[in-house]
Design a protein around this motif. Structure first.
Motif, PDB file in Angstrom:
ATOM      1  N   THR A 268       1.045  -1.258  -0.067  1.00  0.00           N
ATOM      2  CA  THR A 268      -0.074   0.169  -0.219  1.00  0.00           C
ATOM      3  C   THR A 268       0.890   1.271   0.011  1.00  0.00           C
ATOM      4  OG1 THR A 268      -0.035  -0.227   2.344  1.00  0.00           O
ATOM      5  CG2 THR A 268      -1.973  -1.066   1.089  1.00  0.00           C
ATOM      6  N   SER A 269       0.294   2.209  -0.143  1.00  0.00           N
ATOM      7  CA  SER A 269       1.204   3.921  -0.079  1.00  0.00           C
ATOM      8  C   SER A 269       1.701   4.324   0.918  1.00  0.00           C
ATOM      9  CB  SER A 269      -0.112   4.693  -0.777  1.00  0.00           C
ATOM     10  OG  SER A 269      -1.123   4.358  -1.575  1.00  0.00           O
ATOM     11  N   GLY A 270       1.233   3.646   2.049  1.00  0.00           N
ATOM     12  CA  GLY A 270       1.953   3.985   3.281  1.00  0.00           C
ATOM     13  C   GLY A 270       1.491   5.291   3.765  1.00  0.00           C
ATOM     14  N   SER A 271       0.084   5.730   3.409  1.00  0.00           N
ATOM     15  CA  SER A 271      -0.112   7.025   3.881  1.00  0.00           C
ATOM     16  C   SER A 271      -0.249   7.104   5.468  1.00  0.00           C
ATOM     17  CB  SER A 271      -1.560   7.420   3.353  1.00  0.00           C
ATOM     18  OG  SER A 271      -1.404   7.319   2.066  1.00  0.00           O
ATOM     19  N   THR A 272      -0.699   5.951   6.058  1.00  0.00           N
ATOM     20  CA  THR A 272      -1.007   5.806   7.363  1.00  0.00           C
ATOM     21  C   THR A 272      -0.107   5.208   8.138  1.00  0.00           C
ATOM     22  OG1 THR A 272      -2.347   3.796   6.977  1.00  0.00           O
ATOM     23  CG2 THR A 272      -3.503   5.916   6.937  1.00  0.00           C
ATOM     24  N   ASP A 415     -16.281   9.436  -9.644  1.00  0.00           N
ATOM     25  CA  ASP A 415     -15.295   9.549  -8.560  1.00  0.00           C
ATOM     26  C   ASP A 415     -15.277   8.062  -7.962  1.00  0.00           C
ATOM     27  OD1 ASP A 415     -13.677  10.114  -6.139  1.00  0.00           O
ATOM     28  OD2 ASP A 415     -15.230  11.658  -5.511  1.00  0.00           O
ATOM     29  N   THR A 416     -14.198   7.518  -7.905  1.00  0.00           N
ATOM     30  CA  THR A 416     -14.083   5.987  -7.497  1.00  0.00           C
ATOM     31  C   THR A 416     -13.309   5.855  -6.329  1.00  0.00           C
ATOM     32  OG1 THR A 416     -12.026   5.785  -8.573  1.00  0.00           O
ATOM     33  CG2 THR A 416     -14.347   5.438  -9.915  1.00  0.00           C
ATOM     34  N   GLN A 419      -9.492   0.827  -2.602  1.00  0.00           N
ATOM     35  CA  GLN A 419      -8.249   0.906  -1.918  1.00  0.00           C
ATOM     36  C   GLN A 419      -7.474  -0.262  -2.495  1.00  0.00           C
ATOM     37  OE1 GLN A 419     -10.252  -0.481   2.085  1.00  0.00           O
ATOM     38  NE2 GLN A 419      -9.156   1.371   2.668  1.00  0.00           N
ATOM     39  N   THR A 420      -6.087  -0.278  -2.218  1.00  0.00           N
ATOM     40  CA  THR A 420      -5.431  -1.464  -2.682  1.00  0.00           C
ATOM     41  C   THR A 420      -6.145  -2.701  -2.299  1.00  0.00           C
ATOM     42  OG1 THR A 420      -3.522  -0.013  -1.996  1.00  0.00           O
ATOM     43  CG2 THR A 420      -3.183  -2.464  -2.463  1.00  0.00           C
ATOM     44  N   ASP A 504     -11.408   4.674   6.615  1.00  0.00           N
ATOM     45  CA  ASP A 504     -11.594   5.939   6.319  1.00  0.00           C
ATOM     46  C   ASP A 504     -13.275   6.580   7.123  1.00  0.00           C
ATOM     47  OD1 ASP A 504      -9.693   6.044   4.468  1.00  0.00           O
ATOM     48  OD2 ASP A 504     -11.139   5.482   2.811  1.00  0.00           O
ATOM     49  N   ARG A 519      -9.270  10.139   6.299  1.00  0.00           N
ATOM     50  CA  ARG A 519      -8.883   8.841   7.116  1.00  0.00           C
ATOM     51  C   ARG A 519      -9.316   9.006   8.728  1.00  0.00           C
ATOM     52  NH1 ARG A 519      -5.440   5.839   3.645  1.00  0.00           N
ATOM     53  NH2 ARG A 519      -4.927   7.427   2.231  1.00  0.00           N
ATOM     54  N   LYS A 613      -0.537  11.469  -2.477  1.00  0.00           N
ATOM     55  CA  LYS A 613      -1.592  11.456  -1.329  1.00  0.00           C
ATOM     56  C   LYS A 613      -0.886  12.273  -0.287  1.00  0.00           C
ATOM     57  CE  LYS A 613      -3.381   6.998  -1.941  1.00  0.00           C
ATOM     58  NZ  LYS A 613      -4.759   6.577  -1.930  1.00  0.00           N
TER      59      LYS A 613
HETATM   60  P1  ATP Z   1      -1.783   2.923   3.451  1.00  0.00           P
HETATM   61  O1  ATP Z   1      -2.982   2.069   3.812  1.00  0.00           O
HETATM   62  O2  ATP Z   1      -0.410   2.357   3.691  1.00  0.00           O
HETATM   63  O3  ATP Z   1      -1.963   4.062   4.449  1.00  0.00           O
HETATM   64  P2  ATP Z   1      -3.169   4.008   1.269  1.00  0.00           P
HETATM   65  O4  ATP Z   1      -4.575   4.013   2.233  1.00  0.00           O
HETATM   66  O5  ATP Z   1      -3.100   5.599   0.982  1.00  0.00           O
HETATM   67  O6  ATP Z   1      -1.877   3.647   2.111  1.00  0.00           O
HETATM   68  P3  ATP Z   1      -4.310   2.955  -1.024  1.00  0.00           P
HETATM   69  O7  ATP Z   1      -4.860   1.727  -0.969  1.00  0.00           O
HETATM   70  O8  ATP Z   1      -3.619   3.579  -2.310  1.00  0.00           O
HETATM   71  O9  ATP Z   1      -3.106   3.169   0.029  1.00  0.00           O
HETATM   72  O10 ATP Z   1      -5.268   4.119  -0.738  1.00  0.00           O
HETATM   73  C1  ATP Z   1      -6.508   3.827  -0.454  1.00  0.00           C
HETATM   74  C2  ATP Z   1      -7.307   4.982   0.355  1.00  0.00           C
HETATM   75  O11 ATP Z   1      -7.218   6.137  -0.641  1.00  0.00           O
HETATM   76  C3  ATP Z   1      -8.721   4.891   0.756  1.00  0.00           C
HETATM   77  O12 ATP Z   1      -8.831   4.147   1.893  1.00  0.00           O
HETATM   78  C4  ATP Z   1      -9.139   6.218   0.824  1.00  0.00           C
HETATM   79  O13 ATP Z   1      -8.510   6.942   2.110  1.00  0.00           O
HETATM   80  C5  ATP Z   1      -8.326   7.053  -0.240  1.00  0.00           C
HETATM   81  N1  ATP Z   1      -9.227   7.334  -1.417  1.00  0.00           N
HETATM   82  C6  ATP Z   1      -9.083   6.549  -2.648  1.00  0.00           C
HETATM   83  N2  ATP Z   1      -9.776   6.855  -3.763  1.00  0.00           N
HETATM   84  C7  ATP Z   1     -10.544   7.711  -3.083  1.00  0.00           C
HETATM   85  C8  ATP Z   1     -11.854   8.423  -3.463  1.00  0.00           C
HETATM   86  N3  ATP Z   1     -12.361   8.506  -4.672  1.00  0.00           N
HETATM   87  N4  ATP Z   1     -12.362   9.380  -2.270  1.00  0.00           N
HETATM   88  C9  ATP Z   1     -11.817   9.421  -1.447  1.00  0.00           C
HETATM   89  N5  ATP Z   1     -10.777   8.847  -0.954  1.00  0.00           N
HETATM   90  C10 ATP Z   1     -10.206   7.863  -1.803  1.00  0.00           C
END
Ligand code: ATP
Ligand code: MG
Length: 648
Positions: A268-272, A415-416, A419-420, A504, A519, A613
């Motif tokens: 995953t992106s590592g946002s959290t 607007d989709t 998540q991974t 989320d 989040r 992100k």
């Molecule tokens: P990590 O889980 O490692 O913190 P990440 O959650 O950023 O990283 P991804 O799986 O790439 O990794 O991102 C999914 C997240 O991106 C969702 O849980 C949500 O928070 C956000 N997201 C994706 N698309 C949308 C959208 N259309 N509207 C709102 N949020 C979105």
């Protein structure tokens, strides 16, 4: 958002598809969507059984559509298929075989087109190459590549022989490669001598060299010649792609694999926090990506589709490679930066290739807004018929700009939200069926049952903030975190019993539309009101002087949480206390006095992940004046954090 004002403010504007779009769409009305959705959730097994027969090619039928024992789902149990065959071989012998499957454009302007027939040859050859290197079913292959045809070929060849790929985004460092390769114990690394990014060479091979000295499982590194620069090749370990391909046979018989056999691991992106190694399998994942591509993008064979995501992200897996090719569409891939050689590069590509469907991220959309409309007006974008957004909530301001300036007011926007972990799109509006509400992802896709829960696991009232959960299994869902059962359970299945928690914050309005408010760790509790970071950010970006904003909480004795905003201003707008006051009042007006920022900090740039992100977790520490001890390996530019700390 304060509880008092929430429902009225979230009703939102409605933007309906044009009658022309509706007429040609796969799903043409809300009634039709509702009927299909109802079918999909009242009898999911019946629904998926029929869809899987219609949309995919199977070698052996399944015995059971779903076997669900929380938290483990198995779909199409006993069924066998070959994912690559579904994306490539099945188009052969049809009129599709001689149309472009991939249209590649390199950053320097070089181009390559592969028809489905030609793609088949490349994939078969590379499947033979991988087998000649000793790769067997279940072995892991790391792919660290620029966005080129060879990258897609490598993924498909891996799928063809039942190997498991892990694509590592080409912007990552040696350290990140090493962590990922070791975590999944990859045997082969496929890379290139380099890739082009903003006119410079990304030293991919050099990064791999540094990484694999610390990766005992890697036996071979396969190197694509993309740049033609000198790179050091270790004899016995490193081999050129073109040499191997030259000698490889173009005949390869694809075996059938179990529907539940692993297809890929993606971090995953590592946002959290530390990235998670998300595991996806074959039948269910391909089902989900194929059906969503068809309905959400209204994808037809005749479309020229372009998703700007790198294959290093889930979007690049589901909606560059698998879902799009399995539908037999034409797929544009672009190697480089959106602002090379100039900020209109994307529009130039759309114009020249007559792109009909365009899918990108809010972070990119906000950058285009900042760069100005005149660069867009230079180009003929009349080929576009549908636009998409993914990755973060898109603020209504950016949504409307996208709709008007890129879509000419005629293209629906999907607007989709997904998540991974979900594998494919979960919440969106079907473009010919439903109106959109700028800022809301919309309604659940077929078979998806989202709910908004409070802390105790009760559904909250419409219009109130809570946590977004998914209450029934879906075909594309992750099957686990690679090698870490405990983290899988803890992360997704421990917040509520028997329910998938996605992390989320969300609310649902009275029309049933879902609004992601940020989040859950970022939802602020200000004097007893729950305020979503995305809501405050959206209000800030709605101000004409603001380019981007990130909002975090800082512990506050009186209020619980103080609202701290990091703001980048548009070009030509000067930082001043007057602007600060204006922004505070603006947020007060848009959301309510309770959400008024306690502090506004101006920034040159915001810290972002490589996928664009905003990393609020770092900003939280910066706002609180803390040292940063978190994982920053997926951060785009560490300098941004240093700058912000110095200003604090
Ligand atoms: P990590 O889980 O490692 O913190 P990440 O959650 O950023 O990283 P991804 O799986 O790439 O990794 O991102 C999914 C997240 O991106 C969702 O849980 C949500 O928070 C956000 N997201 C994706 N698309 C949308 C959208 N259309 N509207 C709102 N949020 C979105
Ligand atoms: Mg996540």
């Amino acid at each position: 958002m304060s509880d008092k004002t929430s429902s009225s403010a979230t009703d939102g504007e409605r933007v309906s598809p044009s009658p022309e779009f509706r007429k040609q769409a796969t799903v043409k009305s809300m009634a039709e969507y509702k009927r299909l959705y109802a079918e999909s959730v009242t009898n999911p097994e019946k629904f998926w059984n029929a869809q899987a027969k219609e949309l995919l090619q199977w070698r052996k039928p399944w015995k059971k559509t779903l076997e669900w024992k929380e938290p483990q789902a198995k779909w199409f149990v006993g069924g066998k298929l070959n994912v690559c065959e579904n994306c490539v071989d099945r188009h052969l012998g049809t009129p599709r075989e001689n149309k472009a499957a991939l249209i590649f454009e390199g950053e320097p302007g070089d181009q390559q087109t592969l028809t489905y027939k030609q793609l088949h040859v490349e994939v078969c050859k590379f499947a033979n190459v991988l087998e000649s290197l000793g790769v067997k079913k279940g072995d892991r292959i790391a792919i660290y590549m620029p966005m080129t045809c060879e990258a897609v070929v490598a993924m498909l060849a891996s799928a063809r022989i039942g190997a498991v790929h892990t694509v590592i985004f080409g912007g990552f460092s040696s350290e990140s490669i090493k962590d990922r390769v070791n975590d999944c114990q990859a045997k082969i690394v496929v890379t290139a001598d380099g890739g082009w990014r903003r006119g410079s060479v990304v030293p991919l091979k050099q990064n791999v060299n540094k990484a694999v000295t610390g990766c005992p499982t890697v036996t071979n590194v396969v190197v694509v010649k993309r740049i033609g620069n000198r790179v050091s090749m270790k004899p016995g370990r490193d081999v050129w792609y073109h040499t191997l391909m030259h000698d490889a046979s173009h005949k390869h018989t694809a075996k059938a694999f179990d529907a539940e056999s692993p297809l890929f691991i993606l971090y995953t992106s590592g946002s959290t926090g530390k990235p998670k190694g998300v595991l996806h399998t074959s039948g269910g994942y391909l089902m989900h990506t194929t059906i969503t591509s068809k309905y959400v993008f209204d994808l037809k064979e005749s479309d020229t589709y372009w998703c700007t995501a790198d294959i290093g992200w889930i979007t690049g897996h589901s909606y560059v490679t698998y879902g799009i090719l399995s539908n037999g569409a034409t797929n544009v891939i672009y190697e480089g930066a959106p602002n090379f050689p100039d900020v209109d590069r994307f529009w130039d590509i759309v114009e020249r290739h007559r792109v009909t469907i365009f899918y990108t991220a809010p972070t990119a959309i906000r950058a285009f807004m900042k760069w100005g409309d005149k660069h867009i007006k230079k180009h003929d974008l009349s080929s576009l018929r549908l636009l998409g957004s993914v990755g973060e909530p898109i603020n209504p301001e950016a949504w409307k700009w996208y709709h008007k300036t890129i879509g000419g007011g005629r293209c629906p926007i999907v607007d989709t939200w997904w998540q991974t972990e979900t594998g494919g799109i979960m919440i969106t509006t079907l473009p010919g069926a439903a109106y959109s509400k700028p800022g809301s992802a919309g309604l659940p896709f077929f078979g998806v049952v989202p709910k908004v829960f409070d802390d105790d696991g009760n559904e909250v009232r419409k219009g109130k903030n809570g946590k977004l959960v998914l209450t029934s299994p879906w075909p594309g869902m992750l099957r686990g975190l690679y090698g870490d059962k405990k983290r899988y359970k803890e992360t997704y299945w421990s917040e509520y019993k028997g329910v998938y928690f996605c992390g989320d914050g969300c609310k649902q309005d009275k029309d049933g539309y879902f609004w992601i408010v940020g989040r859950i760790d970022d939802v602020l509790n200000v004097s007893g009101h729950r305020i979503g970071t995305a809501e405050v950010e959206s209000a800030l970006v709605g101000h004409s002087g603001v380019a981007e904003a990130a909002v975090v909480g800082r512990p506050d004795e009186l209020k619980g949480s103080a609202v701290v905003c990091f703001v980048t201003l548009k070009e030509g707008v000067r930082q001043s206390d007057a602007v600060r006051t204006e922004l505070r009042n603006h947020v007060g007006e848009v959301i309510g006095a309770v959400a008024k920022p306690d502090e506004i900090r101006f920034a040159q740039a915001l810290p972002k992940t490589r996928s664009g992100k905003i990393m609020r977790r770092l900003l939280k520490d910066i706002a609180a004046g803390k040292e940063i001890h978190q994982d920053t390996t997926t951060l785009e530019d560490i300098k941004v954090v240093k700058q912000l700390q110095e200003q604090g």
